[in-house]
Design an enzyme around this catalytic site. Structure first.
Site, mmCIF file in Angstrom:
data_model
loop_
_atom_site.group_PDB
_atom_site.id
_atom_site.type_symbol
_atom_site.label_atom_id
_atom_site.label_comp_id
_atom_site.label_asym_id
_atom_site.label_seq_id
_atom_site.Cartn_x
_atom_site.Cartn_y
_atom_site.Cartn_z
ATOM 1 N N HIS A 329 55.997 52.031 14.235
ATOM 2 C CA HIS A 329 57.342 51.561 14.552
ATOM 3 C C HIS A 329 58.075 51.257 13.253
ATOM 4 C CE1 HIS A 329 60.517 48.822 16.073
ATOM 5 N NE2 HIS A 329 60.433 49.588 17.151
ATOM 6 N N ASP A 388 56.478 52.638 23.821
ATOM 7 C CA ASP A 388 56.486 53.952 24.465
ATOM 8 C C ASP A 388 55.080 54.445 24.791
ATOM 9 O OD1 ASP A 388 59.312 54.351 24.398
ATOM 10 O OD2 ASP A 388 59.164 54.779 22.259
#
Length: 452
Positions: A329, A388
């Site tokens: 991320h 996700d």
């Protein structure tokens, strides 16, 4: 009139010329001190603004200014999201409406205020008859595109679409938050009818249901469990806001800074979220995991999993990008708090659905993927699974089709977009967002057409 062959040739010729005119030496960015992608050299984002709405914490700086990984935290209006979620789950209630109230108003509602707000959301869920007809008439399976067009159509039914007063902005925020679930549910049911030959159902939202429950009801009728609805509610909370720097929210703030109408600004945010590097990432993960399920023979063999992931990283397998989707991320390092919270709910839902073997494979995949990336590429950056990684699996267990994975992200993030738009238009001394681009092309003398 040009023939089709001639048109195709001209397009090809221009596209071929585009190859050279779009090239910029990557070294120039560093030489000219240009923050490519609005990122600093250490990968952190360039500080472009201030906000009271949300905060994303994934690292800290030590005394020497070096980044130090930390457990991820997400804050809404100063409240840690993990604390909000824990309280909601402990009390066994739905919480997205409470979070929406908090993000839009800046404060937590009491019981009466929350009850009134829930009723207000439900009352605003029905769509204009013309919008329903428009959704029915639209062809195609891209629900994000239909959502964007529907939002632009809402402008025509608004008596004061261009009014940017606080009262009008709040009204529009509430109406958009209310109408996104209905629009997405109707658009998907239309796709399901036209493309899959299924019976068409356009169910009216029901009083007394939460937004998550109403969405599932409009999507597939009363055939859903309370755990499914509570899990979707959690997903909506986790995706509602993620700071002002994420691409779609920044898009909404950039367009809002021009003074444009709410619907144009939100449609722009939808266009940003649609991209596979932003909201569309959940589909990338889902497709990759399905490929791994089909390819890896022994889901319990970490060596086999690691060997195949190494091939993916070396661009020798899967889609050739060298990426393991759902890992890493831009801000979070040791953990993504959204993924941590969702993973707990995913385990509970997997147990209900008899899909624990799949969940355990996903959990094992998360562990081995991070280890393999460190082994192949080194530990230059601390990695964790992002939200996700588990969201597609959760949606699938709830019975939600992949065509609406990303629209569901928009259904949640609309409240965050509106909060940021309202803030952008209401703080004192606001200015249009206008960063600079330095031109890398040398000056040239114009050549008359007769001499070219």
């Amino acid at each position: 009139m040009l023939s089709k062959t001639r048109k195709d040739y001209l397009v090809y010729k221009l596209s071929d010329q585009m190859k050279s005119c779009t090239k910029i030496d990557a070294q120039l960015f560093k030489k000219m001190d240009v923050k490519r992608g609005l990122r600093n050299e250490d990968g952190t984002g360039v500080l472009a603004g201030l906000t009271n709405i949300g905060d994303v914490v994934g690292y800290r700086r030590d005394a020497e200014g070096q980044l130090q990984p930390t457990e991820g935290k997400l804050f809404f209006r100063g409240y840690e999201v993990a604390d909000i979620v824990d309280a909601i789950l402990k009390e066994g209630r739905f919480g997205f409406e409470e979070v929406a109230y908090l993000l839009l108003s800046g404060r937590l509602p009491d019981k009466d205020e929350l009850s009134d707000f829930k009723e207000l959301i439900c009352d605003n869920m029905p769509l204009e008859h013309q919008t329903i007809l428009h959704i029915i008439e639209l062809e195609g399976e891209d629900i994000m595109n239909i959502l964007a067009r529907s939002v632009l159509e809402f402008y025509t039914f608004d008596d004061n679409p261009d009014d940017t007063s606080r009262e009008n902005l709040m009204r529009q925020s509430i109406e958009l938050t209310s109408k996104f679930p209905t629009t997405i549910a109707y658009a998907y049911n239309m796709f399901r009818h036209k493309k899959l030959g299924r019976t068409l159902h356009l169910r009216h939202p029901k009083e007394g249901l939460s937004l998550a429950e109403n969405f599932l009801y409009m999507l597939k009728g009363p055939d859903y469990t309370q755990l499914e609805a509570r899990t979707l509610d959690l997903m909506l909370i986790l995706h509602a806001e993620h700071g002002g720097g994420n691409n779609s929210t920044f898009t909404v703030r950039v367009t809002s800074s021009t003074g444009t109408d709410t619907y144009s600004s939100i449609a722009a945010g939808i266009g940003s979220l649609k991209g596979p590097k932003h909201g569309g990432a959940n589909i990338k993960v889902s497709d990759m995991v399905q490929h791994l399920r089909n390819t890896i023979k022994n889901w319990e063999d970490e060596d086999e999993i690691g060997e195949y992931l190494t091939k993916i990283l070396n661009k020798e397998a899967y889609d050739g990008t060298g990426l393991i989707y759902g890992i890493g991320h831009a801000v979070y390092t040791l953990s993504d708090p959204r993924a941590v919270l969702l993973k707990k709910m995913a385990r509970e839902l997997a147990a209900e659905k008899g899909r624990m073997y799949e969940f355990e494979f996903l959990e094992r995949l998360e562990k081995v993927a991070i280890e393999t990336i460190y082994k192949v590429k080194g530990k230059g950056k601390t990695l964790c699974a992002n939200v996700d990684f588990y969201s597609g699996f959760v949606y699938d267990m709830i019975g939600i089709s992949r065509e609406i994975y990303t629209p569901l992200f928009a259904m949640s993030r609309i409240v965050g977009w509106c909060a940021h738009r309202n803030e952008e238009l209401n703080f004192e001394g606001r200015r249009i967002i206008r960063p600079a681009y330095r031109c890398a092309t040398e000056e040239r003398n114009y050549i008359p057409i007769s001499k070219r």
